[in-house]
Scaffold this motif. Sequence first.
Motif, PDB file in Angstrom:
ATOM      1  N   UNK A 419       0.832  -1.198   0.000  1.00  0.00           N
ATOM      2  CA  UNK A 419       0.000   0.000   0.000  1.00  0.00           C
ATOM      3  C   UNK A 419       0.867   1.249   0.000  1.00  0.00           C
ATOM      4  N   UNK A 420       0.544   2.205  -0.826  1.00  0.00           N
ATOM      5  CA  UNK A 420       1.285   3.464  -0.899  1.00  0.00           C
ATOM      6  C   UNK A 420       0.842   4.362   0.258  1.00  0.00           C
ATOM      7  N   UNK A 421       1.793   4.760   1.091  1.00  0.00           N
ATOM      8  CA  UNK A 421       1.429   5.553   2.271  1.00  0.00           C
ATOM      9  C   UNK A 421       0.834   6.911   1.888  1.00  0.00           C
ATOM     10  N   UNK A 422       1.045   7.337   0.649  1.00  0.00           N
ATOM     11  CA  UNK A 422       0.472   8.624   0.224  1.00  0.00           C
ATOM     12  C   UNK A 422      -1.048   8.562   0.092  1.00  0.00           C
ATOM     13  N   UNK A 423      -1.602   7.342   0.121  1.00  0.00           N
ATOM     14  CA  UNK A 423      -3.056   7.196   0.089  1.00  0.00           C
ATOM     15  C   UNK A 423      -3.672   7.431   1.465  1.00  0.00           C
ATOM     16  N   UNK A 424      -2.813   7.642   2.475  1.00  0.00           N
ATOM     17  CA  UNK A 424      -3.279   7.814   3.841  1.00  0.00           C
ATOM     18  C   UNK A 424      -2.592   9.022   4.472  1.00  0.00           C
ATOM     19  N   UNK A 425      -3.136   9.459   5.585  1.00  0.00           N
ATOM     20  CA  UNK A 425      -2.377  10.334   6.462  1.00  0.00           C
ATOM     21  C   UNK A 425      -1.155   9.548   6.932  1.00  0.00           C
ATOM     22  N   UNK A 426       0.010  10.196   7.010  1.00  0.00           N
ATOM     23  CA  UNK A 426       1.227   9.456   7.326  1.00  0.00           C
ATOM     24  C   UNK A 426       1.146   8.778   8.682  1.00  0.00           C
ATOM     25  N   UNK A 427       0.536   9.431   9.664  1.00  0.00           N
ATOM     26  CA  UNK A 427       0.390   8.814  10.979  1.00  0.00           C
ATOM     27  C   UNK A 427      -0.497   7.573  10.906  1.00  0.00           C
ATOM     28  N   UNK A 428      -1.532   7.626  10.072  1.00  0.00           N
ATOM     29  CA  UNK A 428      -2.409   6.470   9.889  1.00  0.00           C
ATOM     30  C   UNK A 428      -1.626   5.312   9.297  1.00  0.00           C
ATOM     31  N   UNK A 429      -0.768   5.636   8.335  1.00  0.00           N
ATOM     32  CA  UNK A 429       0.056   4.598   7.723  1.00  0.00           C
ATOM     33  C   UNK A 429       0.992   3.968   8.757  1.00  0.00           C
ATOM     34  N   UNK A 430       1.623   4.783   9.557  1.00  0.00           N
ATOM     35  CA  UNK A 430       2.558   4.279  10.566  1.00  0.00           C
ATOM     36  C   UNK A 430       1.841   3.354  11.537  1.00  0.00           C
ATOM     37  N   UNK A 431       0.654   3.768  11.981  1.00  0.00           N
ATOM     38  CA  UNK A 431      -0.098   2.934  12.927  1.00  0.00           C
ATOM     39  C   UNK A 431      -0.569   1.637  12.261  1.00  0.00           C
TER      40      UNK A 431
END
Length: 471
Positions: A419-431
């Motif tokens: 999944x490309x983290x740019x599709x999410x808020x970066x904090x959401x991606x990290x979690x």
Amino acid sequence: MTSANKGKDALPPYFNIDPKAAAESLADPIDTARFAKAAAFAGRGRDDLAKRGYAPDGKKRLRKFSTWEICKYLIPVAAAHLRRVLKANPELPQGEGEGSSKWFSLDDVQKLREHFAKEGAANREYTAWRPKGLPAKVVAVANFKGGVGKTSTAAHLAMSAALDGYKVLVIDLDSQGSMTSIMGGTVADEWQTAFPLLARDYALALQRENKVRDAAGQAPFPFDETLTEALTVSPRNLVQKTHWPNIDLIGAQLNLYWAEFQVPVWRMQLRSWALWDALSNALEDGGLLEEYDLVFLDTPPALGYLTINALAAADIMLVPLGASFLEFDSTGRFFDMIYSTFASIEEGENRNRRADGLPEMRFEWDAVLALITRFDASQQTDLANVIQAYFGDFMTTYRQDITAMVGQAGEQVSGIYETDYRDFNRDTYVRGRETFDQTWAEVKRVILGTWWRDLQAAEADKTEGQTDGEA
């Protein structure tokens, strides 16, 4: 009040269902051909859904990784230092994109790792550790209850290991082929699955038995076309590349289920055939345990012959389960069935070994880990704690949280690392990523620990052998 509304209000307890009206709403009786039609529709739908995570040409491709991801997750180096190193070494992959954030393929990342392993800080580990001379670790993910997260767990662990730099082989033993879909594999028939590995092992055992029968003047057991063809199959012929440069696949499809019917027939003909060793023998004899660092086995939701082979071949067993009573109960019964099955095999084999004056055999695993998946802390903490208490040291300390990001990856038939983290808020991606990073950390700790233990044992045996030689 209309009769319709009156009926709605009076639904419990009998629903006021009129048998004649119910009969009139029924379709014609279903014959077997209708299932073929349903399967065809489902097949088209499955292909359509599977391609959601694919490129326009229908093939999966692994996305690239940004400077931020590389420095946070993949290589222990500061972003500013990485940029200085790239500027000073133009022969290294320079990445794509403008400005300070570049994007690199996983092959590029591996080349950067190798550079830092030679030129970087001595106290940092840039490349994945595997002791020389020792075979790959085999990890089986199993539970006979469906829907507990076996395939997603196996897939994400394989991807985690690949991101770490390990060379990984994934073997899909579930005829549903979900792992094969995630990995973008294509399997035409059962001869591109693990089935010929089992058939080949039986054919070799039958050849050995026929030599004995020939010496005794007895008629040989016949070889059919399946066994004759199986002798020509090498495990390497079954391996296909995936869109991950360091993950290979032996895939599955519906016809693999035929093994569950064929294996017992072979065993009845040749009682001396150790059917549970077929996959182990294929991995070892085919050289796959040397070629790969880690082998992940995704099993079907049953303790059938394919799962028995997977568990017998495994060094490490992972048992995913949800934090619910039914899954806890089912997993307990699964452990009981493992005990009954393998203890029975040991008893039968050792009875014969004792009669022949041979040492006894036993099954042994480096570790068994039960992992809580799809965990919702707001609702399941109490039950998860109870499960933790009863399963004790079998349990991992970390519970795999369910997140929206995990759900989206599943809808796209892909892994969370794809999944490309740019599709999410970066904090959401990290979690979202953390739930799988933590799982991999625990499993990796076990893998490295068992490798280290094996290394010490091998060195001790070597030292003992040298001492005996001198004596």
